[in-house]
Design an enzyme around this catalytic site. Structure first.
Site, short mmCIF file in Angstrom:
data_model
loop_
_atom_site.label_atom_id
_atom_site.label_comp_id
_atom_site.label_asym_id
_atom_site.label_seq_id
_atom_site.Cartn_x
_atom_site.Cartn_y
_atom_site.Cartn_z
N HIS A 185 0.20 -6.62 18.03
CA HIS A 185 -0.89 -7.59 17.99
C HIS A 185 -1.49 -7.75 19.38
O HIS A 185 -0.81 -7.64 20.39
CB HIS A 185 -0.47 -8.94 17.42
CG HIS A 185 0.79 -9.50 17.97
ND1 HIS A 185 0.90 -10.05 19.22
CD2 HIS A 185 2.02 -9.57 17.43
CE1 HIS A 185 2.13 -10.46 19.42
NE2 HIS A 185 2.84 -10.16 18.35
N LYS A 197 0.84 -1.20 0.00
CA LYS A 197 0.00 0.00 0.00
C LYS A 197 0.87 1.26 0.00
O LYS A 197 0.61 2.20 -0.74
CB LYS A 197 -0.93 0.00 1.20
CG LYS A 197 -2.02 -1.06 1.11
CD LYS A 197 -2.81 -1.14 2.40
CE LYS A 197 -3.87 -2.24 2.31
NZ LYS A 197 -4.62 -2.38 3.58
#
Length: 124
Positions: A110, A61
């Site tokens: 995470h 991206k």
């Protein structure tokens, strides 16, 4: 100067079944990443795989190439002794970063089965 920023989120549970398939591992992860994943326990393995997968998508991206930009194994995400992540780029991805004069920064996190990655491409 910032060249590009990418962010991605990946569900570790989504990858758990796929991690048992060598064809998936070879398609997505470089041998060095596969060695890292193999050295971890099952829970940490899925979380690390999800974080690395998110980092690869965030890189694509930031580069503006989309998913077809580079082969995923060329975008290896490894860890320093401190645990800090870094990209070990190879092939066309490494050549492109050199040609563009870029420095690649990556941050991973995470929690509760979700992994997040932020990639910043800095023009030198």
């Amino acid at each position: 100067m910032i060249f590009g920023i990418g962010i991605d989120l990946c569900d570790a549970g989504r990858l758990e079944k796929s991690l048992a398939k060598q064809s998936f591992l070879d398609h997505v992860f470089a041998p060095s990443e596969q060695a890292l994943l193999a050295s971890l326990g099952e829970k940490r393995r899925a979380e690390t795989a999800a974080a690395n997968f998110a980092a690869k998508e965030a890189f694509l991206k930031a580069a503006g190439t989309g998913l077809g930009g580079f082969a995923m194994p060329e975008l290896a995400v490894l860890r320093q002794k401190s645990g800090a992540p870094y990209f070990a780029l190879t092939g066309a991805a490494a050549a492109w970063v050199r040609e563009q004069g870029l420095t690649v920064h990556v941050s991973l996190t995470h929690e509760r089965g979700l992994a997040n990655a932020l990639v910043l491409l800095e023009k030198e």
